[in-house]
Design an enzyme around this catalytic site. Structure first.
Site, PDB file in Angstrom:
ATOM      1  N   SER A  85     -84.129 -44.015  82.247  1.00  0.00           N
ATOM      2  CA  SER A  85     -84.199 -45.406  82.712  1.00  0.00           C
ATOM      3  C   SER A  85     -83.733 -46.352  81.619  1.00  0.00           C
ATOM      4  O   SER A  85     -83.543 -47.534  81.860  1.00  0.00           O
ATOM      5  CB  SER A  85     -85.625 -45.761  83.119  1.00  0.00           C
TER       6      SER A  85
ATOM      7  N   HIS B 276     -80.721 -42.744  88.198  1.00  0.00           N
ATOM      8  CA  HIS B 276     -82.033 -43.301  87.847  1.00  0.00           C
ATOM      9  C   HIS B 276     -82.870 -43.523  89.097  1.00  0.00           C
ATOM     10  O   HIS B 276     -82.600 -44.415  89.896  1.00  0.00           O
ATOM     11  CB  HIS B 276     -81.834 -44.615  87.079  1.00  0.00           C
TER      12      HIS B 276
ATOM     13  N   ASN C   1     -83.542 -53.279  85.654  1.00  0.00           N
ATOM     14  CA  ASN C   1     -84.347 -53.728  84.517  1.00  0.00           C
ATOM     15  C   ASN C   1     -83.700 -54.881  83.750  1.00  0.00           C
ATOM     16  O   ASN C   1     -84.399 -55.684  83.143  1.00  0.00           O
ATOM     17  CB  ASN C   1     -84.669 -52.559  83.582  1.00  0.00           C
TER      18      ASN C   1
ATOM     19  N   GLU D  83     -80.172 -45.765  90.938  1.00  0.00           N
ATOM     20  CA  GLU D  83     -79.055 -46.389  90.213  1.00  0.00           C
ATOM     21  C   GLU D  83     -78.107 -45.272  89.757  1.00  0.00           C
ATOM     22  O   GLU D  83     -78.530 -44.329  89.087  1.00  0.00           O
ATOM     23  CB  GLU D  83     -79.568 -47.169  88.994  1.00  0.00           C
TER      24      GLU D  83
END
Ligand SMILES: C/C=C/C(=O)SCCNC(=O)CCNC(=O)[C@H](O)C(C)(C)COP(=O)(O)OP(=O)(O)OC[C@H]1O[C@@H](n2cnc3c(N)ncnc32)[C@H](O)[C@@H]1OP(=O)(O)O
Length: 633
Positions: free
Chosen positions: A106, A127, A178, A139
């Site tokens: 991640s 991910h 993120n 992802e």
């Protein structure tokens, strides 16, 4: 996480070899999969039995045995570069030449991980979000050397296991989700560090005024404050003192019993609606929108991908691109500029792409264009629709991450679609919910405290548009159909549901009443007594009872749903369009008039229809003993 990915892969129909360094660990992962599959099986959420899925999973501690005939290898070892590199180097040695090697990291660089192999062009990020069985998003991240072919294989694979993949076209720290989500927590932490907010004030404002599912400090506690700390630290960025102090004190959030809230000796998360206000929500949102603009400007992701990422990966009610377009990008830019001037921090420095949009006058929805283009064929984010050759307009409510609950945007999109579509091209409309859990669980509750009462009241326009649409409408219900969900179905002409669908009006549990027409449409359908009981008690029941009460036309088994809806649609498609339109109008309007006036309406419609070509065609077909071919003339 590894066992969750193995489970998802096996549910998707693939053979999986699950490998860990020790027998005990791999066995434990297997047992967790077994337990989880049992639960899914019990709730009827998988097509096969748990045992059938389990048969496709084998376990081993031998890396060569695990990967020697693999097409795709997904690594989920601890997030330490050295361990990742060792693993990739070993996998590279034993996996077939054609195999794609993926990392579930991640936060680490895909390019660095790939450099431990002799095939960096076949290395990609995959991910998953935790838990993989529940979270839809994946992802798909490019490393520097990753080819389009490799990324496409990973993307297609993710789709084939029923996940929603988004591309992350450059190997940026934090990838897409993120990069945008972390400032949600971080900006609040900077403000706390500067005594510009309190924990409760920030959380209550973001939840009750801005509609986020959790407050920034609540989310930090939930995910682990050390995780936020390491994310910043790894990228060489300064960490807000409020976060660093918590990590130093080993108050890491829920998992350690204490974080920003006290879960052992206190009440845990305890902010109240009255704590909201005072927190500078725009400051946080502006930083997040700036990050989104940076991702777009640097060709990392598209606005669509960013918004899907935030909705599915962050449970946000809408993506930050959409939110930016609503707030106004000029407002966002102005906020960033004033913050940059005041604090001089890099994160407030407006990114070039945002500045360009504003300079060109593309400041968002009101200007016709912002991150999204609203001018011609504005985008539909929450519904999918198509018209087939028979003129059947299929509308799918698609907000699966929230049980297809209806946001202000979804209401508006349904309304816009039915107003914009050429009704003459449509034979009938079929509404259904995306996924296998819900038609719709009602209006989006998180929007209740965030919106103005007048915005919430506006929703009735959509129901009326559906009700008055001049073609027959059908609600195809499979799963939860609550609140605004049943109100949409009630605005349709015909309702069919699977027997175990849940139908109900739970609004009084929220301290409100139905606002999309249920009190009035139900009373006309099932009478005052049943309507009052349903509404007063916030009742929910299965479709069999709903059929018994006359709320829906038919409750059918799962297998029969497609067939029955297909038969109804066939009849509507081959029916006389003008007569169906007239029938709908007379049936809709009649109850509001006196019997005498309603009968006059019917008589008039009958008289008009008796002059149509369709009537002559109907009579001729009867005489010739053939199916009529109505032209709608
Ligand atoms: C004018 C109209 C007014 C109205 O319509 S008022 C709304 C009336 N509807 C309701 O009150 C139903 C609310 N939803 C529920 O009671 C439950 O959900 C269900 C019984 C439908 C399903 O329960 P389960 O199977 O346990 O799923 P889950 O974890 O509750 O839901 C999955 C995610 O979906 C979000 N969600 C579900 N319904 C809504 C909604 N109506 N508004 C906003 N979010 C909703 C949840 O919060 C959660 O999200 P996360 O995974 O992030 O925790």
């Amino acid at each position: 996480m590894g066992h969750g990915i193995a489970e998802v892969t096996a549910i998707g129909g693939y053979d999986v070899a699950m490998r860990d360094i020790e027998e005990d660990i791999v066995r434990e992962g297997y047992e967790q999969i077994k337990w989880s599959l049992g639960k899914l099986d019990e709730k009827d959420q998988i097509d096969e039995s748990a045992d059938e899925v389990l048969e496709r999973i084998e376990t081993t501690t031998d890396i060569s045995e695990a990967v020697s005939d693999a097409d795709l290898v997904i690594e989920a070892v601890p997030e330490q570069m050295e361990i990742k590199e060792d693993t990739f180097s070993a996998v590279d040695e034993h996996a077939p030449d054609h195999a794609v090697l993926a990392s579930n990291t991640s936060s680490l660089s895909i390019s660095s991980i790939a450099s431990a192999t002799d095939r960096p062009e076949q290395v990609v990020g995959l991910h998953f979000f935790n838990p993989p069985v529940k979270m839809d998003l994946v992802e798909v991240t490019y490393g520097e050397a990753t080819t389009d072919e490799t990324a496409e294989i990973a993307h297609e694979w993710a789709e084939s296991v029923n996940k929603t993949p988004i591309y992350v076209r450059k190997d940026v720290h934090g990838f897409v989700v993120n990069t945008v989500l972390v400032p949600f927590m971080e900006e609040a932490a900077w403000m706390l560090s500067n005594d510009e907010t309190t924990v409760r004030e920030a959380d209550a404002t973001m939840v009750y005024e801005r509609g986020y599912p959790m407050g920034p400090f609540e989310l930090n506690d939930f995910g682990g404050i050390d995780v936020a700390y390491h994310f910043r630290d790894e990228s060489g960025q300064p960490v807000p003192p409020a976060i660093a102090e918590k990590v130093e004190a080993e108050e890491l959030g829920k998992k350690s019993g204490k974080g920003f809230y006290d879960y052992e000796d206190g009440d845990g998360v305890d902010y109240e609606p009255e704590d909201s206000g005072g927190y500078d929500a725009l400051r946080t949102e502006a930083v997040m929108i700036n990050k989104a603009a940076w991702l777009i400007g640097n060709d990392v992701a598209t606005p669509e991908e960013i918004d899907i990422g935030l909705r599915l990966g962050g449970s946000f009610p809408e993506g930050m691109c959409r939110r930016g377009d609503r707030i106004g990008l000029d407002v966002v830019l102005e906020k960033l500029e004033s913050l940059y001037e005041e604090y001089g921090e890099e994160r407030y420095d407006p990114t070039d792409y945002l500045v360009e949009l504003v300079e060109e006058g593309w400041t968002g929805e009101d200007a016709g264009k912002g991150f999204f283009d609203y001018r011609v064929d504005p985008p539909y984010h929450y519904i999918n629709w198509e018209i087939d050759d028979d003129g059947v307009l299929a509308v799918e409510l698609d907000r699966q991450e929230r049980m297809n609950s209806m946001s202000e945007d979804m209401f508006a999109e349904i309304d816009r679609l039915l107003n914009d579509v050429d009704a003459d091209e449509v034979s009938c409309v079929v509404f259904e919910g995306a996924g296998d859990r819900a038609f719709s669980s009602g209006a989006d509750i998180t929007g209740f405290t965030a919106g103005e009462p007048t915005d919430i009241m506006d929703v009735d326009e959509m129901f009326q548009t559906v009700y008055e649409f001049p073609r027959p409408t059908v609600a195809k219900i499979d799963g939860f159909c609550l609140g605004a969900g049943i109100e949409l179905a009630l605005a349709c002409d015909i309702r069919i549901a699977t027997e175990d669908s849940t139908i109900g009006t739970p609004e009084t549990n929220l301290g409100v009443i139905p606002g999309g027409g249920a009190t009035q449409r139900l009373v006309r359908l099932v009478g005052e007594g049943r309507t009052k009981e349903m509404v007063f008690r916030g009742m929910q029941f299965d479709a069999v009872q709903a059929e018994e009460w006359g709320i829906i036309n038919h409750a059918v088994s799962d297998d029969e749903l497609e067939e029955l809806v297909g038969e109804i649609v066939d009849d509507l498609v081959s029916g006389p369009p003008v007569a169906l339109k007239a029938a709908k109008q007379v049936i809709n309007d009649g109850p509001e008039a006196s019997l005498e006036a309603a009968l006059a309406m019917e008589k008039q419609a009958f008289a008009v229809l008796s002059t149509t070509d369709d009537m002559y065609e109907g009579v001729a077909a009867f005489r010739q003993d053939r199916e009529p071919q109505f032209e709608g003339e």
